[in-house]
Scaffold this motif. Structure first.
Motif, mmCIF file in Angstrom:
data_model
loop_
_atom_site.group_PDB
_atom_site.id
_atom_site.type_symbol
_atom_site.label_atom_id
_atom_site.label_comp_id
_atom_site.label_asym_id
_atom_site.label_seq_id
_atom_site.Cartn_x
_atom_site.Cartn_y
_atom_site.Cartn_z
ATOM 1 N N GLY A 1 -4.990 -2.775 -17.330
ATOM 2 C CA GLY A 1 -4.936 -2.993 -15.897
ATOM 3 C C GLY A 1 -5.752 -1.940 -15.142
ATOM 4 O O GLY A 1 -6.012 -0.851 -15.646
ATOM 5 N N ASN A 2 -6.150 -2.289 -13.929
ATOM 6 C CA ASN A 2 -6.958 -1.388 -13.088
ATOM 7 C C ASN A 2 -6.067 -0.795 -12.004
ATOM 8 O O ASN A 2 -5.975 -1.315 -10.900
ATOM 9 N N TYR A 3 -5.389 0.309 -12.360
ATOM 10 C CA TYR A 3 -4.459 0.951 -11.409
ATOM 11 C C TYR A 3 -5.255 1.902 -10.502
ATOM 12 O O TYR A 3 -5.832 2.881 -10.949
ATOM 13 N N LEU A 4 -5.256 1.574 -9.196
ATOM 14 C CA LEU A 4 -5.970 2.388 -8.217
ATOM 15 C C LEU A 4 -5.032 2.867 -7.125
ATOM 16 O O LEU A 4 -4.052 2.175 -6.778
ATOM 17 N N ARG A 5 -5.338 4.021 -6.576
ATOM 18 C CA ARG A 5 -4.604 4.524 -5.421
ATOM 19 C C ARG A 5 -5.152 3.826 -4.173
ATOM 20 O O ARG A 5 -6.353 3.791 -3.947
ATOM 21 N N VAL A 6 -4.276 3.257 -3.394
ATOM 22 C CA VAL A 6 -4.670 2.494 -2.207
ATOM 23 C C VAL A 6 -4.130 3.185 -0.965
ATOM 24 O O VAL A 6 -2.931 3.413 -0.825
ATOM 25 N N ALA B 1 0.822 -1.219 0.000
ATOM 26 C CA ALA B 1 0.000 0.000 0.000
ATOM 27 C C ALA B 1 0.851 1.262 0.000
ATOM 28 O O ALA B 1 0.445 2.300 -0.537
ATOM 29 N N HIS B 2 2.038 1.200 0.596
ATOM 30 C CA HIS B 2 2.896 2.384 0.672
ATOM 31 C C HIS B 2 3.344 2.851 -0.715
ATOM 32 O O HIS B 2 3.794 3.992 -0.878
ATOM 33 N N GLU B 3 3.228 1.971 -1.708
ATOM 34 C CA GLU B 3 3.627 2.340 -3.069
ATOM 35 C C GLU B 3 2.667 3.348 -3.691
ATOM 36 O O GLU B 3 2.959 3.928 -4.735
ATOM 37 N N GLY B 4 1.511 3.524 -3.060
ATOM 38 C CA GLY B 4 0.569 4.547 -3.512
ATOM 39 C C GLY B 4 -0.491 4.022 -4.441
ATOM 40 O O GLY B 4 -1.669 4.295 -4.271
ATOM 41 N N PHE C 1 -9.934 3.201 -1.662
ATOM 42 C CA PHE C 1 -9.494 3.135 -3.051
ATOM 43 C C PHE C 1 -9.929 4.391 -3.801
ATOM 44 O O PHE C 1 -11.048 4.869 -3.625
ATOM 45 N N ALA C 2 -9.026 4.899 -4.638
ATOM 46 C CA ALA C 2 -9.315 6.109 -5.416
ATOM 47 C C ALA C 2 -8.680 5.974 -6.795
ATOM 48 O O ALA C 2 -7.734 5.197 -6.991
ATOM 49 N N PRO C 3 -9.193 6.734 -7.775
ATOM 50 C CA PRO C 3 -8.629 6.658 -9.130
ATOM 51 C C PRO C 3 -7.219 7.232 -9.194
ATOM 52 O O PRO C 3 -6.802 8.017 -8.332
ATOM 53 N N THR C 4 -6.481 6.848 -10.218
ATOM 54 C CA THR C 4 -5.187 7.436 -10.524
ATOM 55 C C THR C 4 -5.271 8.056 -11.918
ATOM 56 O O THR C 4 -6.321 7.995 -12.571
ATOM 57 N N LEU D 1 -16.259 1.675 -7.262
ATOM 58 C CA LEU D 1 -16.210 2.272 -5.919
ATOM 59 C C LEU D 1 -15.151 3.374 -5.852
ATOM 60 O O LEU D 1 -15.343 4.388 -5.157
ATOM 61 N N ALA D 2 -14.045 3.191 -6.554
ATOM 62 C CA ALA D 2 -13.024 4.233 -6.591
ATOM 63 C C ALA D 2 -13.547 5.484 -7.293
ATOM 64 O O ALA D 2 -13.229 6.619 -6.902
ATOM 65 N N LYS D 3 -14.370 5.280 -8.328
ATOM 66 C CA LYS D 3 -14.934 6.405 -9.070
ATOM 67 C C LYS D 3 -16.101 7.065 -8.328
ATOM 68 O O LYS D 3 -16.482 8.187 -8.647
ATOM 69 N N HIS D 4 -16.665 6.351 -7.359
ATOM 70 C CA HIS D 4 -17.816 6.863 -6.605
ATOM 71 C C HIS D 4 -17.539 6.754 -5.105
ATOM 72 O O HIS D 4 -18.038 5.839 -4.429
#
Length: 510
Positions: free
Chosen positions: A502-507, A168-171, A478-481, A331-334
């Motif tokens: 791929g589904n790259y999300l901010r964690v 998770a620390h990787e962003g 979770f949030a979008p990147t 969920l990341a988008k909303h």
């Protein structure tokens, strides 16, 4: 020069024969007075670009909408040169899937267990063999059996949490791959009793060979078309669909695992254990209706057992992981929906004394709504199929579906029909509140199919999806990147719905 003239004349004759054949095929439904769609494409019929340029879901939507605009309840199309029927009206769909199931009990898929052992799955088998196997496997997927497997899946979910926590620390993280590895570990444990550890080892053979099955190769498509055109001949010459490497890997793995368990009397609460209990009491293909009716013991051979483990693995790992992946994307988008779902999850667990149990995860109503809306937008299979065992006259009409003709129920198209789901591209879990559902016609939402051939493993699939999402949402936000697309597009060469990126999300750890 004379030889050249002969060759040219032969080519002209050949081309003329091909064109006459195609013309005959493309007039198939018109000759029968059947509703159809004009403007077919040479060689492709009504499916130009399918599985090469565009995912099948986009093509099916176009055909569905074209028929609906013409006011048709159903219509005939050509899939390349193969006649098929697309159903549009929910009442006709109900008739085919439920009321007249005795006629439409088969999917019309390839199944030749003798030449291609892994094709003899519950999903593809027909008639007597399917009914016998379904009867034997149904007890495996009761809620009681799911509770027995719950602890095993919970352990794998904890490994998922630790993996995400470690990175998770990787962003940002690519969730599509991580979730595929999670479900591979779950199914590997529950179906094979084997610790796959793909969360630690992404190069696992399980994942490698599992992914190979879903690739739509041109050679495979040609084989499928040949089988649909000449089923009898294809069986006589032993046409195979399953990749040789895939077959060798799974057949050897199942054989070695079964031999080890039988030799060492290993007992586990998993899918394979039940299959071993009924193994070698006779081949499914040799059973008859009289035996089934009398309640006699029905068994299966080693190859039949391997085929069922194989389809359980495939159906469980890919469809569940893509459902979770699509859900996290939405969920990341909303974030408002994500926060509300997290709150409902925490509330339900707190009300149970902080304990996460099978009954708790299956009883969170808003979680059901979120997953249902995810599977509405992204159903695992964009179309399900049936074939009639005899010529069938559609009730209330004079139109006849010939015996053996492929009938398509366009799940993705129904799920994206604005008449049933206004603004279908909008993600809205409240569509599945009880009062809203009651206002929709039945048989317009069918992510698992419907009728007696509804997906037998839906309880298991929902359990692992819910447990995976709960594990992640309780600990992470979770949030979008910048790499998160506004709209997901599907990989055309994979027949289930899967994103082409791929589904790259901010964690963020909570």
């Amino acid at each position: 020069m004379e030889l050249v003239g002969i060759i040219l004349a032969a080519l002209v004759v050949f081309a003329t024969c091909v064109l006459l054949f195609l013309r005959h095929r493309y007039n198939y439904w018109t000759r029968r007075g059947f509703p159809t769609i004009p403007n077919q494409r040479l060689l492709f019929g009504h499916v130009k670009g399918i599985n090469t340029e565009r995912h099948a879901s986009y093509v099916t939507v176009e055909n569905y909408q074209a028929l609906k605009r013409r006011g048709e309840a159903f219509g005939g199309i050509n899939v390349f040169v193969i006649p098929a029927v697309v159903l549009v009206d929910p009442e006709v769909i109900k008739t085919i899937l439920v009321k007249d199931f005795s006629v439409f009990h088969d999917r019309g898929l390839f199944a030749d267990p003798e030449a291609d052992p892994l094709s003899g799955t519950l999903f593809a088998l027909e008639g007597k063999a399917w009914r016998t196997l379904r009867q034997k496997l149904t007890p495996t997927f009761t809620s009681g059996k799911m509770k027995q497997m719950f602890g095993t899946i919970l352990e794998v979910a904890e490994r998922l949490r630790l993996h995400v926590d470690e990175h998770a620390h990787e962003g940002r993280m690519e969730m599509k791959d991580i979730l595929a590895r999670f479900t591979t570990d779950v199914i590997g444990t529950c179906a094979f009793g084997i610790e796959c550890n793909t969360l630690k080892d992404p190069n696992s053979d399980f994942l490698k060979y599992g992914n190979m099955v879903f690739e739509q190769k041109v050679s495979t498509m040609i084989k499928v078309i040949f089988i649909l055109l000449a089923r009898g001949l294809s069986k006589r010459i032993g046409v195979k669909i399953t990749d040789a490497g895939v077959e060798k890997f799974f057949m050897n793995l199942v054989r070695e695992t079964v031999e080890y368990r039988e030799k060492n009397n290993v007992q586990r609460n998993d899918f394979l254990n039940l299959l071993i209990q009924i193994k070698n009491k006779g081949s499914l293909s040799e059973q008859n209706e009289e035996q089934v009716g009398k309640g006699e013991e029905i068994g299966m051979t080693q190859n039949e057992l391997a085929a069922q483990v194989f389809i359980f693995f495939l159906a469980g790992f890919e469809t569940s992981s893509t459902t979770m992946n699509f859900c996290l994307y939405e969920l990341a988008k909303h974030p408002d929906i994500q926060d509300r779902l997290r709150e409902e999850i925490n509330k339900a667990i707190a009300a149970n004394g902080g304990q996460l149990t099978y009954d708790v995860i299956m009883g969170i109503e808003y979680l059901d709504n979120v997953i249902n809306e995810t599977m509405r937008k992204y159903p695992p299979l964009e179309t399900i199929t049936r074939t009639p065992e005899r010529d069938y006259t559609i009730p209330g009409t004079t139109h006849v579906i010939p015996k053996g003709t492929m009938v398509q129920i366009p799940i993705y198209a129904l799920h994206h029909d604005p008449d049933y789901f206004p603004e279908p591209d909008r993600f809205d879990p409240d569509r599945f509140k009880a009062d809203v559902v009651s206002q929709r016609p039945p048989y317009v939402y069918m992510p698992f199919g419907e009728g007696p051939r509804i997906c037998i493993g839906l309880r298991f699939g929902m359990m692992q999806v819910k447990l995976g999402l709960i594990t992640l949402l309780r600990q992470f936000r979770f949030a979008p990147t910048e790499d998160t697309p506004d709209r997901i597009t599907f990989e055309p060469k994979v027949f289930i719905l899967t994103p082409n990126k791929g589904n790259y999300l901010r964690v963020e750890k909570i």
